[in-house]
Motif scaffolding. Sequence first.
Motif, PDB file in Angstrom:
ATOM      1  N   ALA A 148       0.657  -1.177  -0.039  1.00  0.00           N
ATOM      2  CA  ALA A 148       0.069  -0.094   0.114  1.00  0.00           C
ATOM      3  C   ALA A 148       0.793   1.292  -0.023  1.00  0.00           C
ATOM      4  CB  ALA A 148      -0.825  -0.046   1.239  1.00  0.00           C
ATOM      5  N   SER A 154       0.656   5.035   1.018  1.00  0.00           N
ATOM      6  CA  SER A 154      -0.151   5.995   1.891  1.00  0.00           C
ATOM      7  C   SER A 154       0.251   6.967   2.121  1.00  0.00           C
ATOM      8  CB  SER A 154      -0.689   4.974   2.979  1.00  0.00           C
ATOM      9  OG  SER A 154      -1.290   3.789   2.702  1.00  0.00           O
ATOM     10  N   SER A 157      -4.594   8.350   4.101  1.00  0.00           N
ATOM     11  CA  SER A 157      -5.146   8.319   2.786  1.00  0.00           C
ATOM     12  C   SER A 157      -4.419   7.537   2.103  1.00  0.00           C
ATOM     13  CB  SER A 157      -4.936   9.874   1.862  1.00  0.00           C
ATOM     14  OG  SER A 157      -5.469   9.748   0.751  1.00  0.00           O
ATOM     15  N   MET A 158      -5.423   6.385   1.584  1.00  0.00           N
ATOM     16  CA  MET A 158      -4.555   5.139   0.681  1.00  0.00           C
ATOM     17  C   MET A 158      -4.667   5.778  -0.795  1.00  0.00           C
ATOM     18  SD  MET A 158      -6.644   2.024   2.370  1.00  0.00           S
ATOM     19  CE  MET A 158      -5.468   0.787   1.762  1.00  0.00           C
ATOM     20  N   SER A 218      -2.886   0.741  -3.574  1.00  0.00           N
ATOM     21  CA  SER A 218      -2.539  -0.625  -3.219  1.00  0.00           C
ATOM     22  C   SER A 218      -2.753  -1.668  -4.224  1.00  0.00           C
ATOM     23  CB  SER A 218      -3.495  -0.917  -1.941  1.00  0.00           C
ATOM     24  OG  SER A 218      -4.765  -1.048  -2.454  1.00  0.00           O
ATOM     25  N   ILE A 252      -7.219  -2.526   4.126  1.00  0.00           N
ATOM     26  CA  ILE A 252      -8.134  -1.464   4.461  1.00  0.00           C
ATOM     27  C   ILE A 252      -8.403  -1.691   6.014  1.00  0.00           C
ATOM     28  CG2 ILE A 252     -10.295  -0.344   4.530  1.00  0.00           C
ATOM     29  CD1 ILE A 252     -10.673  -1.040   1.441  1.00  0.00           C
ATOM     30  N   HIS A 273      -5.055  -0.506   7.874  1.00  0.00           N
ATOM     31  CA  HIS A 273      -5.044   1.117   7.941  1.00  0.00           C
ATOM     32  C   HIS A 273      -6.014   1.628   9.038  1.00  0.00           C
ATOM     33  CE1 HIS A 273      -2.528   0.978   4.166  1.00  0.00           C
ATOM     34  NE2 HIS A 273      -2.610   2.156   4.279  1.00  0.00           N
ATOM     35  N   VAL A 326      -9.719   7.357   7.798  1.00  0.00           N
ATOM     36  CA  VAL A 326      -9.189   6.800   6.667  1.00  0.00           C
ATOM     37  C   VAL A 326      -9.579   7.103   5.429  1.00  0.00           C
ATOM     38  CG1 VAL A 326      -8.417   4.640   5.500  1.00  0.00           C
ATOM     39  CG2 VAL A 326      -8.053   4.783   8.048  1.00  0.00           C
TER      40      VAL A 326
END
Length: 258
Positions: free
Chosen positions: A170, A172, A180-181, A184, A200, A203, A215
């Motif tokens: 990921a 991020s 903030s992703m 991925s 997720i 995170h 998130v």
Amino acid sequence: MNTQTTPSPQFYLTAPATCPYLPGELERKVFTHLVGPRAAEMNDLLTQGGFRRSQNIAYRPACETCRACVSVRILTEHFLPTRSMRRVLSANSDIVSSIHTTEPSTEQFALFRRYLDSRHHDGGMSDMSALDYAVMVEDTHVNTRVIEYRLRVPGSGIDSSKRGELLAVALSDVMSDGLSMVYSFFNPEMERRSLGTFMILDHITRTRNLGLPHVYLGYWVNGSQKMGYKTRYQPQEHLTPRGWEIYEPPQDDAAETP
């Protein structure tokens, strides 16, 4: 007296292009560059205002006739995993994650190519080279991290020098109010592990451990099946013309009990 003003970001509008999510629609984007000493501050403000980051660009949809793209963020403090999410956590209890600076590796790129070739072979990123991948990871002026997810090596304990198979990655951004992703990817042959869901959930845990509330998942596109998974993580807020508001999922989507 210092009368010098702080430079303001300049925003630009793209030409119409075919929408990748909804058939028959055209998309346009407004964007600006995230560079210089205020890049991290601007990234926070723009993300909170519905923008996404790609390398050193912050963008958001500016379509003329469609408002289907909606910014989504999970409220980590009140999040409770559903029964199926707990099964995902249990199925991946043999995975260890580690956080790194933005230094791409050949191992990451090999997994990235396997993911693209399996899941997005006809998408806009399908022809990305090793150099393109390196730019995607490295070209950031904000606080970005790479999180690797690997199989635990039997008997390794807390010895981080023993590295198991890389299963997922990921990219991020660490912001003032959460994670903030950005992007991925994962081993596409391990569908039973639900690695996208697992990342997720990881995170959410990481953000909660940092004492931060959100998130950011990017855009949920109403009517796009491949974006439907984003509304499973409750409670969450959607950015509306009135600001961030709690999203109430349809009864069918909320049927699974925690």
